[in-house]
Design an enzyme around this catalytic site. Structure first.
Site, PDB file in Angstrom:
ATOM      1  N   LYS A  11       0.822  -1.302  -0.477  1.00 52.75           N
ATOM      2  CA  LYS A  11       0.021  -0.063  -0.136  1.00 52.75           C
ATOM      3  C   LYS A  11       1.233   1.215   0.434  1.00 52.75           C
ATOM      4  CE  LYS A  11       1.265   1.031   4.312  1.00 52.75           C
ATOM      5  NZ  LYS A  11       1.341   3.079   4.718  1.00 52.75           N
ATOM      6  N   ASP A 129      -2.686  -0.505   9.771  1.00 52.88           N
ATOM      7  CA  ASP A 129      -2.982  -0.849   8.633  1.00 52.88           C
ATOM      8  C   ASP A 129      -4.002  -2.515   7.848  1.00 52.88           C
ATOM      9  OD1 ASP A 129      -1.899   1.760   7.869  1.00 52.88           O
ATOM     10  OD2 ASP A 129       0.147   0.532   7.596  1.00 52.88           O
TER      11      ASP A 129
END
Length: 266
Positions: A11, A129
């Site tokens: 990401k 996350d």
């Protein structure tokens, strides 16, 4: 199904803001995130005993995949053998550790039928996350990572460059608490943690300086130490990448609409 192999995409944080500090000491976040086509490969199979191997070596102790497996075993009484082949760099702000935990939770969903909703509280215990990376794609992520709103992100051509390994995320948040952040000033890409991260390790900003020679759209992802440059096309990105020598990690990449992709299931 007995075995599954997946790709867990890295990401990037297109923006990362901190909106406050909670009573428990955790920071409230407001982030715009996207998956990119850099990935770890994870193969998991049902087993009588949980075990994690990474790049051929058994992993124990303070590892996110090990933590995820332990939480799943404690709550759902399941066990898996998990093999991870790394492609995402560590300490880059690209979710290298979170990817492995999110992959474990995803595999548990597919192999044992445990709902993702049941696993989100466990995922948050591993890292902020991790819930997002189970889904991936474009998303606005808020709170401590538990509020995930899908967002359409336009396709982007990127060069992601890590000149050196940065400081720990914990230390960077402490530095943020001490020194604050630079002003956003309406920038399309903004990272509230950058000021503190660079103060702790000024060398990480060399990547920013090098990328700025080729594009004005440059930002730090996560808590660093990787920087991301946005380019109009692949040729301009390749020209930039060829110029970056002596980097810990440097790749041309593109945004992706999903975080996890199935390679094989048996």
């Amino acid at each position: 199904m007995k075995r599954i192999s997946i790709k867990v995409n890295a990401k990037i944080n297109l923006s990362l803001d901190i909106t406050g500090v909670r009573e428990d000491g955790y920071h409230n976040l407001d982030m715009l995130m996207s998956s990119v086509d850099i990935f770890d490969t994870i193969t998991a199979q049902k087993s009588d005993k949980s075990q994690v191997t990474m790049d051929g070596q058994v992993v124990e102790g303070n590892n996110t995949a090990v933590k995820a497996l332990a939480l799943l075993q404690e709550k759902f009484n399941i066990a898996m053998k998990v093999d991870i082949v790394k492609g995402i760099p560590f300490s880059a702000g690209m979710g290298g550790s979170s990817a492995d935990a999110s992959g474990v939770f995803y595999c548990a969903n597919k192999l044992f039928g445990i709902s993702v909703d049941e696993m989100i509280p466990l995922a948050l215990k591993v890292g902020c996350d991790v819930p997002y990376m189970i889904f991936g794609g474009g998303a606005r992520v808020q709170g401590v990572g538990e509020i995930i709103t899908p967002v359409k992100i336009q396709p982007l051509t990127l060069v992601i460059a890590q000149k050196t390994v940065g400081s720990s995320t914990k230390d960077i948040y402490k530095k943020y608490d001490a020194v604050g952040r630079d002003r956003c000033d309406g920038k399309p890409y903004f990272n509230a943690l950058e000021r503190g991260a660079v103060m702790l390790n000024p060398q990480i900003a060399d990547a920013k300086a090098d990328l700025l020679k080729f594009t004005q759209s440059v930002f730090m992802t996560g808590s660093g130490s990787a920087y991301v440059g946005v380019f109009e096309d692949d040729e301009k990105a390749r020209r930039c990448k060829r110029s970056l020598q002596g980097y810990v990690f440097c790749k041309l990449a593109h945004t992706k609409s999903q975080g996890i992709e199935i390679i094989e299931q048996v």
